[in-house]
Design a protein around this motif. Structure first.
Motif, PDB file in Angstrom:
ATOM      1  N   ALA A 520     -74.821  82.265 150.657  1.00 42.22           N
ATOM      2  CA  ALA A 520     -75.024  83.898 151.254  1.00 42.22           C
ATOM      3  C   ALA A 520     -74.169  84.528 150.525  1.00 42.22           C
ATOM      4  CB  ALA A 520     -75.013  84.111 153.088  1.00 42.22           C
ATOM      5  N   VAL A 521     -73.651  84.097 149.427  1.00 43.98           N
ATOM      6  CA  VAL A 521     -72.502  85.290 149.025  1.00 43.98           C
ATOM      7  C   VAL A 521     -73.706  84.885 147.884  1.00 43.98           C
ATOM      8  CG1 VAL A 521     -70.619  85.563 148.350  1.00 43.98           C
ATOM      9  CG2 VAL A 521     -70.371  84.868 150.593  1.00 43.98           C
ATOM     10  N   ILE A 522     -73.795  85.981 147.407  1.00 46.06           N
ATOM     11  CA  ILE A 522     -74.442  85.839 145.413  1.00 46.06           C
ATOM     12  C   ILE A 522     -73.412  87.287 144.715  1.00 46.06           C
ATOM     13  CG2 ILE A 522     -76.555  87.149 144.433  1.00 46.06           C
ATOM     14  CD1 ILE A 522     -77.874  87.530 147.390  1.00 46.06           C
ATOM     15  N   LYS A 523     -73.123  86.996 143.275  1.00 45.91           N
ATOM     16  CA  LYS A 523     -72.255  86.805 142.122  1.00 45.91           C
ATOM     17  C   LYS A 523     -73.257  88.080 141.716  1.00 45.91           C
ATOM     18  CE  LYS A 523     -69.716  84.803 140.113  1.00 45.91           C
ATOM     19  NZ  LYS A 523     -68.663  84.491 139.617  1.00 45.91           N
ATOM     20  N   THR A 524     -73.881  88.902 141.217  1.00 49.16           N
ATOM     21  CA  THR A 524     -74.023  90.122 140.443  1.00 49.16           C
ATOM     22  C   THR A 524     -73.235  89.207 138.990  1.00 49.16           C
ATOM     23  OG1 THR A 524     -72.389  91.294 140.355  1.00 49.16           O
ATOM     24  CG2 THR A 524     -73.806  91.809 141.786  1.00 49.16           C
ATOM     25  N   ILE A 525     -74.628  90.005 138.251  1.00 46.90           N
ATOM     26  CA  ILE A 525     -74.742  89.445 137.112  1.00 46.90           C
ATOM     27  C   ILE A 525     -72.919  90.231 136.101  1.00 46.90           C
ATOM     28  CG2 ILE A 525     -75.251  89.682 134.455  1.00 46.90           C
ATOM     29  CD1 ILE A 525     -78.564  89.846 135.874  1.00 46.90           C
ATOM     30  N   GLU A 526     -72.779  91.227 136.493  1.00 51.16           N
ATOM     31  CA  GLU A 526     -71.384  92.400 136.470  1.00 51.16           C
ATOM     32  C   GLU A 526     -70.322  91.132 136.433  1.00 51.16           C
ATOM     33  OE1 GLU A 526     -73.850  93.264 138.062  1.00 51.16           O
ATOM     34  OE2 GLU A 526     -74.250  95.393 136.759  1.00 51.16           O
ATOM     35  N   GLN A 527     -69.271  91.383 135.481  1.00 51.93           N
ATOM     36  CA  GLN A 527     -68.489  90.825 135.650  1.00 51.93           C
ATOM     37  C   GLN A 527     -67.835  91.063 137.086  1.00 51.93           C
ATOM     38  OE1 GLN A 527     -65.232  91.600 132.390  1.00 51.93           O
ATOM     39  NE2 GLN A 527     -63.881  90.257 133.172  1.00 51.93           N
ATOM     40  N   VAL A 535     -71.903  90.346 146.841  1.00 48.72           N
ATOM     41  CA  VAL A 535     -72.941  90.983 147.997  1.00 48.72           C
ATOM     42  C   VAL A 535     -73.012  90.112 149.206  1.00 48.72           C
ATOM     43  CG1 VAL A 535     -75.103  91.223 148.195  1.00 48.72           C
ATOM     44  CG2 VAL A 535     -74.144  92.457 146.203  1.00 48.72           C
ATOM     45  N   PHE A 536     -72.962  90.064 150.389  1.00 52.35           N
ATOM     46  CA  PHE A 536     -73.914  89.369 151.678  1.00 52.35           C
ATOM     47  C   PHE A 536     -75.366  89.068 151.695  1.00 52.35           C
ATOM     48  CE2 PHE A 536     -69.591  90.274 152.763  1.00 52.35           C
ATOM     49  CZ  PHE A 536     -68.861  89.229 152.241  1.00 52.35           C
TER      50      PHE A 536
END
Length: 562
Positions: A520-527, A535-536
């Motif tokens: 449920a924790v999403i890491k964006t494409i940006e570094q 993002v939760f």
């Protein structure tokens, strides 16, 4: 919609069909706390922020982060008592970050490499603003106003800018080439500097107010407080600040066989060390405050830079803490010694603590000279109407605004509650912000973040590491001209910056992303450089708190989900 059975599914998107976040009663959120070092800095620096830039291998960006707040880091890195280090959360783990040494290192790098100040947003309608006093408060205010595009005139009674930084701090603590380099960079922003201009003589406050849209007053304090012991004053009476200024200007200082300096603070300690190096056999410092130790309350410790106190003891200065002078012992007009008495802080009828002399603790101390170092007041010349007989400009709000005078702002020692160059720099910065908003017809708004406590850190993710200490000249090599404390070597500075715990700010360690059992924790494409890149996904977060528990720096907290 897939049909639920006891069997397993391997169909695409199956797991996305069940919004498991509906089970949640608590949810994780990002909370950008203030690091304790930030909250404790009188200038307003966020050491955690600029240390992060340093850790990432960008020293110039780290210096620019400081310079947005403080234009004199090579100065404050040398002379500030650095309460940020006392507040540092790492104190509870091993030892605090050597913030002063790193600030000095970055300031020196900026001088060495001729880095220019970072740009700032100009104003639509520049205004003429006068700044009275070219000490750290006045320089800070002039700098911030000039960066905003205003036309700044800086006046001072002395021939050169710097105030007490130049006239009262020994070169062993603050080399003048360092001071000149940092002040020169400020004046190069287009500030008009008028030396030999004393308010009340060469300048008039009423005229300044007519010719300028706003005036910032930072004249410092140069009028010695009255001092006597039971009405007695030695015939050779000289206040400490006057003697220290005379030494810096002319290299001369009295050399009695023994001397007693009465008071505390950096002026007292600086003069004591100067007189000791000049050949005075016995230098005693009698102070109502205490020395650092388990028996001294934090608010009762001698108000000097801790490392300067340690060096003074190394050099043979004899301290008499929690004492005051009760009687002067005179033979005719010649001082023979003093009678000291012990002091303790005790609560009075109102509950407020005050220092009380203890009868029966009297001690005789022989000396040839006694020098008061009990502080100074504002010289009222040119300010009589504003001061109204008071020793300082009061009352002023946190932005330096004086009631009834919307175009007048005050800061620095003249407020009576600062006492450090960093405090004056903070006053100048905040006053410049308030002046800029005043000229635009707006009000300043102070935004405070809560400070991250130590118990919100997960120290399992940090390793003990020794604090890197700057090199210090041996006692026998110390003179009145050579700087006593040296810089950290480059590699040592980088290693020391890496000890920062990043209190309250995202480390981009990926722990939340890695440990979440529901993805449920999403890491964006940006570094991922700060928390905004994580993002939760609350549709699937069940509120287990794993991410908050495993966050090293306290950036994730759990709150009730309504």
């Amino acid at each position: 919609m897939p049909v639920l059975t006891r069997g397993a599914y391997a169909e695409p998107g199956t797991s996305l069909a069940f919004k498991t976040g509906d089970w949640r009663t608590m949810r994780p959120v990002h909370k950008h706390w203030a690091a304790p070092c930030h909250g404790a800095c009188p200038a307003g620096e966020d050491a955690q922020e600029w240390l992060a830039r340093f850790q990432e291998g960008h020293p110039r960006e780290a210096w620019e982060t400081i310079a947005h707040i403080n234009p004199l880091p090579a100065v404050t890195g040398r002379i500030c008592p650095h309460p940020c280090e006392t507040a540092c959360n790492r104190t509870h783990y091993d030892s605090p970050i050597a913030i002063h040494a790193l600030e000095r290192w970055l300031g020196d790098q900026a001088i060495l490499n001729n880095w220019s100040f970072p740009g700032a947003q100009g104003v639509a309608e520049p205004a003429a603003v006068a700044v009275v006093g070219a000490g750290p408060g006045g320089l800070s205010c002039a700098y911030q106003l000039a960066r905003r595009g205003h036309k700044v005139t800086l006046i001072d009674a002395l021939p050169e800018p710097g105030g007490l930084l130049r006239s009262a701090i020994p070169m062993t603590r603050l080399p003048r080439d360092v001071l000149d380099a940092e002040i020169g960079r400020i004046l190069d922003l287009g500030i008009t500097f008028k030396p030999h201009t004393r308010l009340g003589d060469e300048a008039d406050l009423a005229r300044l107010r007519q010719e300028h849209r706003a005036v910032f007053l930072a004249p410092g304090i140069g009028l010695a407080k009255n001092w006597s012991v039971g009405g007695q004053v030695p015939t050779d009476h000289r206040p400490a600040l006057e003697l220290l200024k005379e030494f810096i200007a002319h290299g001369k200082v009295p050399t009695p066989a023994s001397v007693i300096i009465h008071g505390g603070g950096n002026t007292a300690v600086d003069l004591a060390r100067v007189m000791k190096r000049a050949g005075v056999a016995e230098v005693h410092l009698v102070t109502a405050s205490g020395l650092p130790g388990p028996d001294t309350e934090p608010g009762d410790i001698l108000n000097v830079v801790p490392r300067e106190l340690h060096e003074a003891i190394e050099e043979g200065i004899i301290f008499h803490p929690h004492r005051t002078i009760q009687r002067l012992l005179m033979r005719g007009s010649k001082l023979m010694g003093i009678e000291m008495v012990s002091l303790r802080k005790l609560p009075g009828a109102s509950g407020r603590k005050s220092r009380v002399a203890f009868e029966g603790t009297e001690t005789i101390l022989h000396a040839d000279m006694v020098i008061p170092a009990i502080g100074e007041n504002v010289d009222p010349t040119g300010f009589e109407a504003l001061l109204g007989g008071a020793p300082y400009f009061r009352p002023a709000d946190e932005w330096g605004r004086l009631p009834g005078h919307p175009d007048l702002f005050v800061g620095g020692d003249a407020r009576g509650d600062r006492g450090t160059a960093a405090g004056a720099i903070g006053d100048g910065r905040k006053a410049a912000e308030a002046i800029d908003l005043f000229l635009a017809g707006q009000e300043p708004v102070h935004q405070r973040r809560p400070t991250l406590p130590y118990d919100h850190l997960n120290m399992a993710y940090y390793e003990p590491a020794p604090r890197r200490e700057p090199p210090v000249l041996p006692v026998e090599q110390r003179t009145d001209s050579d700087e006593i404390e040296g810089p950290l070597p480059d590699a040592e500075a980088r290693a020391e910056a890496n000890r920062c715990l990043s209190c309250g700010s995202c480390l981009a360690c990926d722990n939340c992303w890695t440990y979440c059992p529901d993805n449920a924790v999403i890491k964006t494409i940006e570094q991922a450089q700060d928390g905004s890149h994580y993002v939760f996904d609350y549709e699937y977060c069940k509120g287990c708190g794993m991410c908050a528990t495993e966050c090293p720096c306290g950036y994730i907290v759990m709150e009730e989900d309504h």
